[in-house]
Design an enzyme around this catalytic site. Structure first.
Site, PDB file in Angstrom:
ATOM      1  N   HIS A 227       0.816  -1.226   0.000  1.00 33.04           N
ATOM      2  CA  HIS A 227       0.000   0.000   0.000  1.00 33.04           C
ATOM      3  C   HIS A 227       0.842   1.266   0.000  1.00 33.04           C
ATOM      4  O   HIS A 227       0.317   2.355  -0.208  1.00 33.04           O
ATOM      5  CB  HIS A 227      -0.942   0.002   1.207  1.00 33.04           C
ATOM      6  CG  HIS A 227      -2.029  -1.018   1.112  1.00 33.04           C
ATOM      7  ND1 HIS A 227      -3.330  -0.693   0.835  1.00 33.04           N
ATOM      8  CD2 HIS A 227      -2.002  -2.373   1.221  1.00 33.04           C
ATOM      9  CE1 HIS A 227      -4.067  -1.791   0.796  1.00 33.04           C
ATOM     10  NE2 HIS A 227      -3.272  -2.830   1.025  1.00 33.04           N
TER      11      HIS A 227
ATOM     12  N   ASP B 295       3.318   9.654  -0.764  1.00 35.61           N
ATOM     13  CA  ASP B 295       2.140   8.872  -0.376  1.00 35.61           C
ATOM     14  C   ASP B 295       1.955   7.761  -1.403  1.00 35.61           C
ATOM     15  O   ASP B 295       2.070   8.019  -2.606  1.00 35.61           O
ATOM     16  CB  ASP B 295       0.896   9.789  -0.377  1.00 35.61           C
ATOM     17  CG  ASP B 295      -0.114   9.419   0.708  1.00 35.61           C
ATOM     18  OD1 ASP B 295      -0.154   8.246   1.110  1.00 35.61           O
ATOM     19  OD2 ASP B 295      -0.863  10.317   1.133  1.00 35.61           O
TER      20      ASP B 295
END
Ligand code: GDG
Length: 420
Positions: free
Chosen positions: A113, A322
């Site tokens: 992720h 991110d």
């Protein structure tokens, strides 16, 4: 199969919402060494461009090895013959190989992720080869971006001598592993339905009234994490007030900072920094009954989140790095009439898909200031043009499509190459 979230908890397997859950126990020492230590103070900062200095401790690594093995054993014990197992995220990078040793009959997928870093950074990890070997236990390894997948395949080739043909790696024993991007998505329709409910609509209006009906409401929603660029965006907002480019009587900034990893030193430092920064800006520019920044260090329910997304004119998503960033996509899902503007960091995985956002380099405070004022001041027609295109993207690429794409590919493993 997962950790229930508190230390030393012995829970028997149970059912919830039609799903069988298998708790894995972690001792208090393992929470400190495996979870807060190796996962969140070694891997997390290393994989996020060393935005904080990663710490390397052999006892943390040892704990990571042991806990990963425990997860693999728990999965091996419950998986049916020939089952598919999908391992999620950076805390479990050794599970694919452990699991394959225990259960060679399984089909194993892994999804990361967070970003997979460039070789120059990854190569610092003292246990780098073990981590790559761990991941290569999977049949299919998914990443958020093309760059993440490429960083990994390069490492697998240079460190372990895997033969690489585009997105396929052939290992010494002849097994083929695919490494591909699968940008994660959200339940777009679910969020939109929630945003449409009368309760959420009314709550959004109430939020604006409570803030004194600002002309422009800026919003940030993040875990309080040093990767999210929260101080930079708040500093930019403070400078805009100080320079008179934004009028504190007419604008408001709501920043939700959900408490996160509070026992890790870097997170405590960030919290103190934010308290000081917000205090100073509100002290300098506040009016009686009106503080320009509403800073909330707490978590909220999904309804409240949807109400905030509905209420905000400009959503500010400016992480320094991110993997994806779901908040950006959730905001878009809640813009029912194509109004509103999304300011988005170039360094969020989401920037690769959301090309019509107001993109910005979050390290550049002047650029942040310019883009925030541009997003607030653009003509409604321009903002709608951008939002329409963003909504098309997040409605076409939703979470079902994401999961379906990964699982379909995994079902066909070993896979043919996708091409470059
Ligand atoms: C990692 C990667 C990647 C936040 N505060 C509250 C709350 N949230 C929800 C948001 C959103 C989620 O948490 C946060 O997801 P993000 O993607 O923004 O960021 P990370 O937590 O860092 O997630 C990231 C993600 O994994 C998925 O792959 O996109 O890059 O770092 O859904 O809405 N939800 C509620 N209350 C809160 O206070 N209910």
């Amino acid at each position: 199969v997962g950790w229930p979230g508190s230390p030393d908890e012995d829970l028997a397997p149970f059912e919830h919402g039609g799903l069988g859950l298998v708790p894995v126990r972690l001792s208090a020492g393992e929470v400190a060494d495996y979870y807060e230590g190796f996962s969140n103070a070694t891997v997390w900062p290393l994989y996020h461009d060393v935005l904080a200095p990663p710490e390397y401790h052999r006892e943390w690594w040892q704990s990571y090895v042991e806990v990963n093995r425990r997860f693999a054993e728990a999965a091996a014990a419950v998986a049916a013959p020939g089952a598919t197992v999908w391992v999620q995220d950076y805390q479990l990078q050794l599970v694919p190989a452990d699991l394959r040793r225990l259960r060679p009959d399984l089909r194993i997928g892994f999804f990361l992720h967070i970003p997979f870093p460039p070789a120059e950074l990854f190569a610092r990890l003292p246990w780098r080869d073990r981590v790559i070997e761990g991941l290569l236990g999977a049949d299919l390894i998914g990443f958020q971006t093309v760059a993440g997948a490429q960083n990994f395949t390069r490492m697998a080739r240079s460190r372990l001598g895997a033969a690489r043909n585009r997105d396929l790696l052939t290992l010494a024993d002849g097994r083929v592993v695919a490494a591909r991007p699968y940008p994660i998505a959200i339940d777009t329709r679910g969020f939109q339905s929630l945003a449409k409910t009368p309760a959420v609509r009314e709550r959004a209006a109430q939020v604006r009234r409570d803030l004194g009906d600002p002309e422009t409401l800026f919003l940030g929603v993040d875990r309080l994490d040093y990767t999210k660029g929260i101080p930079q965006r708040i500093r930019a907002f403070g400078e805009l007030l100080a320079e008179g480019r934004l009028d504190p009587a007419k604008v408001a900034f709501v920043q939700i900072a959900t408490p996160s990893r509070e026992r890790v030193g870097e997170y405590r430092r960030l919290r103190d920094e934010m308290d000081r920064l917000v205090g100073r800006i509100n002290g300098d520019h506040g009016l009686i009954g009106r503080a320009p920044i509403t800073y909330l260090h707490s978590g909220f329910g999904r309804e409240e989140m949807a109400a905030l997304y509905r209420a905000a004119d400009v959503m500010v998503v400016t992480p320094l790095r991110d993997g994806m960033n779901l908040v950006a996509k959730e905001y878009i899902a809640c813009r029912l009439r194509n109004q509103g503007a999304l300011v988005l960091s170039e360094f969020a995985g989401a920037a690769h898909e959301l090309r019509q956002a107001y993109l910005v380099n979050p390290f550049d405070i002047d650029a942040l200031k310019d883009v925030m004022t541009q997003a607030a001041g653009d003509l409604p027609r321009e903002r709608q043009r951008r939002m329409r295109s963003l909504r098309r993207q997040v409605f076409e690429h939703d979470i079902d499509r994401w999961a379906g794409a990964f699982l379909d590919d995994l079902a066909r493993a070993p896979l043919p190459s996708l091409g470059s």
